[in-house]
Scaffold this active site. Structure first.
Site, PDB file in Angstrom:
ATOM      1  N   ASP A 117      -0.901  51.612  50.358  1.00 41.28           N
ATOM      2  CA  ASP A 117       0.018  52.318  49.471  1.00 41.28           C
ATOM      3  C   ASP A 117       0.128  51.488  48.197  1.00 41.28           C
ATOM      4  O   ASP A 117       0.822  50.462  48.163  1.00 41.28           O
ATOM      5  CB  ASP A 117       1.383  52.476  50.138  1.00 41.28           C
ATOM      6  CG  ASP A 117       2.371  53.236  49.269  1.00 41.28           C
ATOM      7  OD1 ASP A 117       2.056  53.512  48.087  1.00 41.28           O
ATOM      8  OD2 ASP A 117       3.479  53.548  49.757  1.00 41.28           O
TER       9      ASP A 117
ATOM     10  N   TYR B  72       1.938  64.664  33.211  1.00 45.41           N
ATOM     11  CA  TYR B  72       0.779  63.988  33.788  1.00 45.41           C
ATOM     12  C   TYR B  72       0.111  63.094  32.746  1.00 45.41           C
ATOM     13  O   TYR B  72      -0.189  61.922  33.012  1.00 45.41           O
ATOM     14  CB  TYR B  72      -0.203  65.026  34.313  1.00 45.41           C
ATOM     15  CG  TYR B  72      -1.568  64.483  34.646  1.00 45.41           C
ATOM     16  CD1 TYR B  72      -1.768  63.701  35.776  1.00 45.41           C
ATOM     17  CD2 TYR B  72      -2.668  64.759  33.829  1.00 45.41           C
ATOM     18  CE1 TYR B  72      -3.028  63.195  36.080  1.00 45.41           C
ATOM     19  CE2 TYR B  72      -3.926  64.264  34.131  1.00 45.41           C
ATOM     20  CZ  TYR B  72      -4.103  63.484  35.253  1.00 45.41           C
ATOM     21  OH  TYR B  72      -5.348  62.992  35.547  1.00 45.41           O
TER      22      TYR B  72
ATOM     23  N   GLY C  26     -10.532  60.033  48.079  1.00 45.80           N
ATOM     24  CA  GLY C  26     -10.599  61.122  47.117  1.00 45.80           C
ATOM     25  C   GLY C  26     -12.024  61.468  46.728  1.00 45.80           C
ATOM     26  O   GLY C  26     -12.983  60.827  47.168  1.00 45.80           O
TER      27      GLY C  26
ATOM     28  N   TYR D 259      -2.141  60.350  40.897  1.00 46.91           N
ATOM     29  CA  TYR D 259      -1.391  61.594  41.089  1.00 46.91           C
ATOM     30  C   TYR D 259      -2.027  62.604  40.152  1.00 46.91           C
ATOM     31  O   TYR D 259      -1.961  62.467  38.930  1.00 46.91           O
ATOM     32  CB  TYR D 259       0.077  61.363  40.731  1.00 46.91           C
ATOM     33  CG  TYR D 259       1.000  62.538  40.958  1.00 46.91           C
ATOM     34  CD1 TYR D 259       1.922  62.524  42.002  1.00 46.91           C
ATOM     35  CD2 TYR D 259       0.990  63.648  40.117  1.00 46.91           C
ATOM     36  CE1 TYR D 259       2.801  63.584  42.204  1.00 46.91           C
ATOM     37  CE2 TYR D 259       1.849  64.710  40.314  1.00 46.91           C
ATOM     38  CZ  TYR D 259       2.756  64.677  41.355  1.00 46.91           C
ATOM     39  OH  TYR D 259       3.618  65.731  41.545  1.00 46.91           O
TER      40      TYR D 259
END
EC number: 1.1.1.-
Length: 295
Positions: A36, A126, A10, A61
Site C-alpha cells: 500500500d 485527477y 495494472g 488513481y
C-alpha cells in the site's frame, strides 16, 4: 540491479514486469495486495526489504470522473504516495525513481504539441493530483524521472482499443468522439522506454512518453476496425458534448518529444505502427486458445 515495480498488477505494470522478466532482470513486482504505497511504514519496509536499484511507480488513481467527487482519495495515491517513494529513496543516492504521469496536467486547449516545460494548468481533479505528484517527486528527489503518457492500451486490462474490439463484434454502427485529439500509446513501447530510462541513470526530469503522431478517438476507432477487417464506415463521428461526464476532457493533449534528443534515447514510434504490432497480442488475450481436452 533490482527493479521494484509498484502498481504491478495494472495494465502498464504487468507489461513492464513481463518485459523485465524476459530480459532476465531482477524484479520485485508489488501490486496493492503486497504494498500500500499510501502508508509510510509500508513504503519504508518495502524499500528496506527489497533494496531496489530503481523504483518504477505505476500505481495511480485513474478513475478520472470519480476524482471530481473524491479528490482526497485521488490525491492520496497520485500525490502523497509518490512523495513517500521519493523521500524514501532520497537517502540512497544511487537509487533511482521513474514516476508515471499524464497529459491531464495540461489544460488541453493548445494547437501545437505541449513541450515538456510548458506551464501546467490542469482542469480536472485527477489532473491536479497528478500535477501535484510530479512536483512532489521532483522536489523530494531532483534526480527522479517523470514520464508523462496518455491514451494507454495493452494486452491486458480495460482500454479504448479493447472496447472498440468488443463493440465491433456486436455489429452495427458506433458513435465515437472526433473533437478530442491525443496520442494512443502502447504499453509495450512505453515499458521498453521505461527500461531504457532506468538503464541510463543520467536521464532526469520530465519527459513525454507517448507514441508519436496524433489521433482523435474517432481516428483510433476506425483504425481498430480496419485491423479487424471490418468496415470503418461503421464508426460515426460525434462530439465530446454528446458524452457528458463529470470531469472535463482535454480537447487537445498532444505531447511534444523534444527532450528525448538530449538523452541519447529515441522517442516512441508512430502510434499506427505500434498498434499494428500490438494488435495480434491484444486479440489473443481477448480470445485465448482453448486447451485441448478442456471443458
Amino acid at each position: 540491479m533490482r527493479w521494484l515495480i509498484t502498481g504491478a498488477a495494472g495494465m502498464l505494470g504487468r507489461e513492464l514486469v513481463r518485459r523485465l522478466a524476459e530480459n532476465e532482470e531482477d524484479v520485485a513486482a508489488l501490486g496493492h495486495d503486497h504494498l500500500d504505497v499510501t502508508r509510510p511504514s509500508a513504503v519504508r519496509a518495502a524499500l528496506a526489504e527489497h533494496r531496489p536499484g530503481i523504483v518504477v511507480n505505476c500505481a495511480a488513481y485513474t478513475a478520472v470522473d470519480d476524482a471530481e467527487t473524491d479528490e482526497a482519495a485521488a490525491a492520496l495515491l497520485n500525490a502523497e504516495a509518490p512523495r513517500l517513494l521519493a523521500e524514501g529513496l532520497r537517502p540512497h543516492r544511487r537509487h533511482g525513481l521513474v514516476h508515471l504521469s499524464t497529459d491531464y496536467v495540461f489544460p488541453g486547449d493548445a494547437r501545437t504539441p505541449y513541450a515538456e516545460d510548458h506551464p501546467t494548468a490542469p482542469r480536472s481533479a485527477y489532473g491536479r493530483t497528478k500535477r501535484d505528484g510530479e512536483q512532489a517527486v521532483l522536489t523530494a528527489l531532483p534526480t527522479a524521472t517523470v514520464l508523462r503518457t496518455a491514451w494507454l492500451y495493452g494486452r491486458t486490462g480495460r482500454s479504448f482499443v479493447r472496447t472498440m474490439i468488443e463493440r465491433e463484434a456486436r455489429g452495427g454502427a458506433i458513435d465515437v468522439v472526433a473533437d478530442q485529439r491525443g496520442q494512443p500509446t502502447w504499453t509495450g513501447d512505453l515499458a521498453d522506454r521505461i527500461i531504457a530510462v532506468g538503464r541510463h541513470p543520467g536521464v532526469h526530469g520530465i519527459l513525454h512518453a507517448t507514441n508519436a503522431g496524433s489521433a482523435t478517438w474517432y481516428d483510433l476507432a476506425q483504425e481498430v476496425f480496419r485491423l479487424l477487417d471490418a468496415d470503418p464506415g461503421r464508426v460515426r463521428p460525434t462530439t465530446g458534448a454528446a458524452f457528458r461526464r463529470p470531469a472535463p476532457r482535454p480537447a487537445y493533449s498532444v505531447l511534444g518529444h523534444d527532450r528525448w534528443r538530449g538523452t541519447g534515447l529515441a522517442p516512441l514510434r508512430d502510434w499506427r505502427s505500434a498498434l499494428r504490432e500490438a494488435f495480434p497480442d491484444i486479440l489473443a488475450a481477448e480470445h485465448p486458445p482453448t486447451r485441448r481436452g478442456a471443458a
